[in-house]
Design an enzyme around this catalytic site. Structure first.
Site, PDB file in Angstrom:
ATOM      1  N   GLU A   1     -12.018  33.693 -22.028  1.00 25.31           N
ATOM      2  CA  GLU A   1     -12.617  34.988 -22.249  1.00 25.31           C
ATOM      3  C   GLU A   1     -12.844  35.543 -20.667  1.00 25.31           C
ATOM      4  O   GLU A   1     -13.284  34.927 -20.013  1.00 25.31           O
ATOM      5  CB  GLU A   1     -14.078  34.974 -22.791  1.00 25.31           C
ATOM      6  CG  GLU A   1     -13.985  34.529 -24.094  1.00 25.31           C
ATOM      7  CD  GLU A   1     -15.515  34.440 -24.954  1.00 25.31           C
ATOM      8  OE1 GLU A   1     -15.573  34.093 -26.018  1.00 25.31           O
ATOM      9  OE2 GLU A   1     -16.476  34.515 -23.981  1.00 25.31           O
ATOM     10  N   CYS A   2     -12.494  36.687 -20.322  1.00 20.14           N
ATOM     11  CA  CYS A   2     -12.700  37.546 -19.311  1.00 20.14           C
ATOM     12  C   CYS A   2     -12.286  36.825 -18.169  1.00 20.14           C
ATOM     13  O   CYS A   2     -11.353  36.431 -17.792  1.00 20.14           O
ATOM     14  CB  CYS A   2     -14.293  38.105 -19.280  1.00 20.14           C
ATOM     15  SG  CYS A   2     -14.455  39.273 -18.127  1.00 20.14           S
ATOM     16  N   GLY A   3     -13.266  36.105 -17.253  1.00 18.60           N
ATOM     17  CA  GLY A   3     -12.814  35.542 -16.040  1.00 18.60           C
ATOM     18  C   GLY A   3     -12.030  34.259 -16.455  1.00 18.60           C
ATOM     19  O   GLY A   3     -11.032  33.991 -15.605  1.00 18.60           O
TER      20      GLY A   3
ATOM     21  N   GLY B   1      -8.391  36.587 -23.979  1.00 19.80           N
ATOM     22  CA  GLY B   1      -8.431  37.914 -23.712  1.00 19.80           C
ATOM     23  C   GLY B   1      -9.915  38.309 -22.749  1.00 19.80           C
ATOM     24  O   GLY B   1     -10.503  37.375 -22.395  1.00 19.80           O
TER      25      GLY B   1
END
Length: 497
Positions: free
Chosen positions: A355-357, A477
């Site tokens: 997720e993200c990072g 994502g």
């Protein structure tokens, strides 16, 4: 969805109200001081030997982490966008069961909810669902009698506001004494005033970086803040207000596992091991997600992509959460042993949630804070780069697209840019619900290829965009997913082969 029930109405349909003493700290707007007051009060109550549990309204994972790592208090989220009202109520009861006191911190302004024009998922909504007394923390700097008008407006905007007390922040004791009768004639308790002081400045923790070498300093600062609050707030009045919630046997057992849709799944006989990235580069996690994994047979095993030379032994999955990989891009890139370990695990079929990072860490390359490009794990054929402004902020509902278009195939653990053959990129085959899972986005970095396997939709506004990589082995994502909101989908992915 607007909430207009009274506290009495809310209990209709429940087996019994919850008796755990509880209080919710809210504010007219962000920056009013509710976080400072909340942290100081938690430390103050902890010193008294009370068994505490804390909750953050909304999708913020930083405050619960601070409460856990610095104060040693269990911290969770209560979010009525991620979960429906009944699920929020069940989650609160489960996590608060047996505590002497539950302390909740609001988000944004008290009535601010989804899309900025609804009270859904607002602090007010959570107060209504949990039937919790509310203290309004008001910034009194540069105001005097107008504060009474502001409080009156918040009391009357909804007849079931539940606001029972007011704390004046950045206000001296003399002004508090002069304003007290005007506030109390509105029917609320004036619970004290916090003057401007160094103890009330916790800027460093707002970065979300609760690092080992920061914790002692932050503990000392929070201790000084608690000393200050004990001298200027009516602590007994706060506890009295918290105890005004309706009564039942505090040890009542709440059924239902960790809550959420489709969460009632039997756990296998052997716990599988989930390597969870936890260090200065990856530190954003919902505690409910980690406990969800545990409840369904996954043992979280922490590791550091920055410092460790390899993954923990015998892992069946890898969870790469959000954080600050851009701040440690050089260190992450230079740790070739870890990058190769992640690549080997992916090639060996280990499940990956990113997720993200964590998603950026899987990219071919990442732009660091210094503007330089650093090679990363290379499982996502894309480049992470710094955007000119904040990118895609707020709640999203994620729906899986049909197979074959934009759903990347897997080759040796990595995804490719070509479209997947029919059936290759599905997580659980046919019959997936249109509404799969809910999440939240908040990032300043973007990707040259953020994925197309799912459609993200903003609530109320209807804005949509493609995102995410979803294969049998990987869900990756920018959105921070809230697993209980799509429990069956997550479990189908984890259990699938």
């Amino acid at each position: 969805m607007e909430i207009r029930r009274t506290g009495t109405d809310w209990h209709k349909g429940r087996t019994a109200p919850c008796s755990v003493p509880r209080i919710l700290l809210a504010a007219p707007a962000s920056g009013s001081g509710k976080t400072t007051v909340c942290c100081g009060l938690l430390e103050l109550f902890r010193r008294r030997g009370m068994s505490l549990v804390s909750f953050k309204c909304g999708p913020d994972y930083i405050d619960p982490a601070f409460h856990s790592h610095v104060l040693g208090i269990r911290g969770y989220n209560l979010d009525s966008f991620f979960l429906d009202e009944k699920e929020v109520d069940v989650l609160f009861r489960q996590k608060a069961a047996g505590a002497d006191l539950a302390v909740m911190e609001g988000v944004m302004g008290y009535y601010d909810g989804v899309a900025g024009t609804s009270t859904r998922a607002s602090t007010y909504h959570i107060a209504a669902i949990t039937d919790t007394p509310v203290i309004l923390v008001v910034d009194g700097k540069k105001s005097s009698l107008s504060l009474a008008a502001l409080v009156k407006g918040f009391l009357e905007y909804r007849p079931d506001s539940r606001i029972g007390g007011v704390i004046l922040n950045r206000t001296g004791p003399a002004m508090e004494q002069r304003l007290r009768p005007y506030l109390e004639e509105l029917g609320v308790a004036c619970l004290g005033a916090v003057p401007e002081c160094g103890e009330a400045r916790l800027e460093s923790r707002h970065l979300g970086l609760v690092l080992p070498w920061e914790q002692n300093r932050l503990k000392e600062q929070t201790g000084r803040l608690a000393d200050r609050l004990e001298g200027c707030l009516d602590v007994e009045g706060i506890l009295k207000l918290a105890g005004m919630a309706a009564g039942e046997d505090r040890e009542a057992v709440v059924e239902g596992g960790s809550g959420g849709k489709g969460a009632g799944r039997a756990v296998g006989s052997r716990n599988r091991r989930m390597a969870v990235a936890m260090d200065e580069a990856f530190c954003f996690y919902y505690q409910e997600n980690l406990e969800f994994l545990q409840d369904h047979g996954w043992e979280p095993v922490p590791f550091s992509p920055v410092h460790d030379q390899g993954l923990p032994e015998h892992v069946d999955g890898i969870l790469l959460g959000g954080g600050y990989p851009e701040c440690y891009a050089r260190e992450l890139s230079e740790n070739q042993a870890m990058l190769k370990a992640v690549q080997a695990a992916a090639a060996g079929g280990v499940k990956i949630l990113a997720e993200c990072g964590g998603f950026l860490y899987l990219h071919a390359g990442l732009e660091g804070m210094d503007g330089k490009r650093y090679p990363m794990a290379g499982l996502i054929p894309a480049e992470g780069f710094r955007a000119e402004k904040q990118t895609r902020f707020g709640y999203v509902t994620l729906e899986q697209k049909g197979t074959g278009q934009g759903n990347p195939a897997r080759e040796n653990g990595a995804v490719t840019e070509k479209a997947a053959p029919e059936g290759k990129a599905q997580v659980s085959g046919k019959g997936l619900p249109r509404q799969v899972i809910r999440g939240h986005e908040f990032h300043y970095w973007d990707s040259t290829a953020p994925g197309e396997a799912m459609t993200a939709a903003k609530p109320l506004t209807g804005r949509t965009w493609p995102c995410m990589y979803v294969t049998r082995q990987m869900i990756a994502g920018f959105p921070h997913l809230y697993y209980p909101s799509g429990a069956s989908w997550i479990l189908d992915f984890l259990d699938g082969s």
